[in-house]
Design an enzyme around this catalytic site. Structure first.
Site, PDB file in Angstrom:
ATOM      1  N   LYS A  40      13.950  -6.911   1.627  1.00  0.00           N
ATOM      2  CA  LYS A  40      12.598  -6.807   1.059  1.00  0.00           C
ATOM      3  C   LYS A  40      12.686  -6.464  -0.433  1.00  0.00           C
ATOM      4  CE  LYS A  40      12.372  -1.994   2.572  1.00  0.00           C
ATOM      5  NZ  LYS A  40      12.085  -1.144   3.744  1.00  0.00           N
ATOM      6  N   ARG A 136       3.389   5.859   9.726  1.00  0.00           N
ATOM      7  CA  ARG A 136       3.088   4.753   8.825  1.00  0.00           C
ATOM      8  C   ARG A 136       2.431   3.619   9.612  1.00  0.00           C
ATOM      9  NH1 ARG A 136       8.048   2.711   5.062  1.00  0.00           N
ATOM     10  NH2 ARG A 136       8.856   1.983   7.041  1.00  0.00           N
ATOM     11  N   HIS A 166      10.929   3.657  13.488  1.00  0.00           N
ATOM     12  CA  HIS A 166      11.563   3.981  12.202  1.00  0.00           C
ATOM     13  C   HIS A 166      11.590   5.503  12.032  1.00  0.00           C
ATOM     14  CE1 HIS A 166      12.958   2.844   8.221  1.00  0.00           C
ATOM     15  NE2 HIS A 166      12.030   3.555   7.628  1.00  0.00           N
ATOM     16  N   ARG A 222      18.892  -1.954  11.278  1.00  0.00           N
ATOM     17  CA  ARG A 222      18.241  -2.543  10.097  1.00  0.00           C
ATOM     18  C   ARG A 222      18.913  -1.957   8.858  1.00  0.00           C
ATOM     19  NH1 ARG A 222      14.035  -0.599  13.336  1.00  0.00           N
ATOM     20  NH2 ARG A 222      13.620   1.027  11.806  1.00  0.00           N
ATOM     21  N   TYR A 268       9.216   5.226 -32.344  1.00  0.00           N
ATOM     22  CA  TYR A 268       7.820   5.691 -32.282  1.00  0.00           C
ATOM     23  C   TYR A 268       7.739   7.200 -32.165  1.00  0.00           C
ATOM     24  CZ  TYR A 268       6.440   0.858 -31.208  1.00  0.00           C
ATOM     25  OH  TYR A 268       6.221  -0.497 -31.237  1.00  0.00           O
ATOM     26  N   CYS A 314      11.398   1.668 -26.439  1.00  0.00           N
ATOM     27  CA  CYS A 314      10.297   0.748 -26.752  1.00  0.00           C
ATOM     28  C   CYS A 314      10.153  -0.274 -25.627  1.00  0.00           C
ATOM     29  CB  CYS A 314      10.572   0.037 -28.078  1.00  0.00           C
ATOM     30  SG  CYS A 314      10.962   1.160 -29.434  1.00  0.00           S
ATOM     31  N   ASP A 316      10.860  -3.433 -25.644  1.00  0.00           N
ATOM     32  CA  ASP A 316      11.946  -4.413 -25.568  1.00  0.00           C
ATOM     33  C   ASP A 316      13.282  -3.912 -26.120  1.00  0.00           C
ATOM     34  OD1 ASP A 316       9.827  -6.379 -24.957  1.00  0.00           O
ATOM     35  OD2 ASP A 316       9.330  -6.055 -27.071  1.00  0.00           O
TER      36      ASP A 316
HETATM   37  C1  LIG Z   1      13.206  -0.621   4.344  1.00  0.00           C
HETATM   38  C2  LIG Z   1      13.328  -0.474   5.811  1.00  0.00           C
HETATM   39  C3  LIG Z   1      14.584  -0.351   6.406  1.00  0.00           C
HETATM   40  C4  LIG Z   1      15.868  -0.204   5.635  1.00  0.00           C
HETATM   41  O1  LIG Z   1      16.047   1.134   5.308  1.00  0.00           O
HETATM   42  P1  LIG Z   1      17.354   1.631   4.501  1.00  0.00           P
HETATM   43  O2  LIG Z   1      17.182   3.083   4.415  1.00  0.00           O
HETATM   44  O3  LIG Z   1      17.286   0.961   3.177  1.00  0.00           O
HETATM   45  O4  LIG Z   1      18.530   1.198   5.300  1.00  0.00           O
HETATM   46  C5  LIG Z   1      14.643  -0.338   7.786  1.00  0.00           C
HETATM   47  N1  LIG Z   1      13.515  -0.409   8.536  1.00  0.00           N
HETATM   48  C6  LIG Z   1      12.294  -0.516   7.998  1.00  0.00           C
HETATM   49  C7  LIG Z   1      11.112  -0.605   8.876  1.00  0.00           C
HETATM   50  C8  LIG Z   1      12.157  -0.551   6.615  1.00  0.00           C
HETATM   51  O5  LIG Z   1      10.933  -0.631   6.081  1.00  0.00           O
END
Ligand SMILES: *Cc1c(COP(=O)(O)O)cnc(C)c1O
Length: 376
Positions: A40, A136, A166, A222, A268, A314, A316
């Site tokens: 992602k 979430r 998660h 994941r 600046y 700055c 750039d």
């Molecule tokens: C981003 C994400 C992950 C990956 O997590 P890491 O800590 O980068 O390994 C796994 N599961 C879900 C649902 C995520 O949003």
């Protein structure tokens, strides 16, 4: 592989390091646990297409992204393995997901009811999300689970291929909350198994969970941050359960070098005034590249030595105090190794009081990504 660029600032992504990190992870995981490579946010700023291709080549079985558009980009690039979308996709866009043979995440009754009445080219693949404490996305109760499963049983145009949750604290020293989430997951899983006989893939772990508890990961893990060679937290790093190689480096070149006199100021707001005669170098990177103004005072590497950023950053350009004159064109390392010195992603993150995840993500697309395929 890389579009032509003319500027003297670039990020180098070492795909061998990505491959190495995946291999390290595979060696830790039981043989039956396969890898979903999480790409992602354009592969955490590393480049989703290149990272996904490398991950698949190195043995990842599936890919995950946050958005429908991120998944479509990967299909167009020829990625043919299963792709899971983590985020909420509008019911009206589900036919598009089916067309591209993507797997969507769901957790709402209204969503399923809206999707049920649509026609798809092929059954829409779904993973159900369980909120066991992250707060979430996901169903939270057994009641919701039962209702959704009843509805699913009456939705012949969908196919439940996975369930997942998660963790909020898999990277923390204190595992009380992690254990609590595991318990809630087990409770939901028992109910699920009583009511649903078809096989589904289960996945619960991110990088932190799979590095620390590889035996508990079910069919998939994941893998995000660790694939990029970054540790999910100080705790995970200190446990030394895995060796990772950072894949992302950020480079620039001196495009102007001059001597200024004591009392003269830089940039600046004249926030920096030379105390003595000094050499100042300018590099073509600024906050529009994601090298944000808060990085004033941070060090970078020139000639293998640390030199501070002086004056305001700055849009750039950024100025450095040099220890002597260097030729225009000299390489400057903002993140990565130069000689015996290294500026890690963790150091930049610490300077900004944030986590390493955020740093490659905020380096904008104006900075070209160059892919390195073999170790030098
Ligand atoms: C981003 C994400 C992950 C990956 O997590 P890491 O800590 O980068 O390994 C796994 N599961 C879900 C649902 C995520 O949003």
């Amino acid at each position: 592989m890389q579009d032509t660029f003319y500027r003297n600032t670039w990020a180098e992504v070492n795909l061998e390091a990505i491959g190495y990190n995946i291999t390290q992870m595979k060696q830790k995981l039981p043989a039956e646990t396969r890898i979903i490579a999480v790409v992602k946010a354009d592969g955490y700023g590393h480049g989703a297409i290149e990272v996904a291709k490398k991950a698949v080549k190195t043995g990842a079985s599936a890919i995950a992204v946050a958005l429908l558009e991120e998944a479509i980009v990967l299909r167009h690039a020829g990625i043919s393995v299963p792709i899971l979308v983590f985020g909420w996709v509008s019911p009206q866009d589900t036919p598009l997901a089916a067309d591209y043979n993507l797997t969507l995440t769901f957790f709402q009754m209204e969503w399923l009811q809206e999707v049920k009445d649509r026609t798809f080219q092929r059954p829409l693949k779904l993973h159900m999300k369980w909120d066991t404490g992250m707060g979430r996305l996901g169903i939270r109760t057994e009641k919701e689970l039962k209702q959704l499963l009843d509805e699913l049983a009456e939705s012949p145009n969908t196919r439940l291929t996975g369930i997942y949750t998660h963790f909020a604290t898999a990277d923390a020293a204190d595992l009380t909350y992690y254990d609590e989430q595991q318990k809630r997951f087990q409770t939901l899983l028992q109910t699920f198994r009583k009511r649903w006989r078809h096989p589904v893939a289960i996945h619960i772990g991110n990088s932190a969970a799979s590095i620390r508890f590889p035996e508990d990961m079910f069919q998939f893990t994941r893998l995000g941050i660790a694939m990029y060679g970054l540790y999910p937290s100080k705790t995970v790093k200190q446990e030394r359960k895995i060796n990772l190689k950072q894949a992302f480096s950020l480079y620039s070149r001196l495009i102007h070098v001059k001597k200024i006199q004591a009392g003269e100021s830089i940039s600046y707001g004249t926030t920096y005034t030379a105390k003595e005669d000094e050499w100042i170098g300018t590099i073509p990177i600024g906050y529009a590249d994601g090298w944000i103004r808060k990085l004033q005072g941070m060090e970078v590497l020139v000639n293998g030595k640390r030199m501070p950023i002086v004056g305001r950053i700055c849009m750039d350009q950024t100025m450095l105090r040099l220890d002597k004159a260097y030729p225009v064109g000299s390489k400057v390392t903002l993140i990565g190794k130069q000689g015996n010195e290294e500026i890690t992603m963790d150091e930049v993150a610490a300077y900004l009081d944030t986590i390493n995840y955020e740093i490659p993500c905020i380096i904008t697309s104006r900075v070209p990504r160059v892919y390195k395929v073999s170790e030098s």
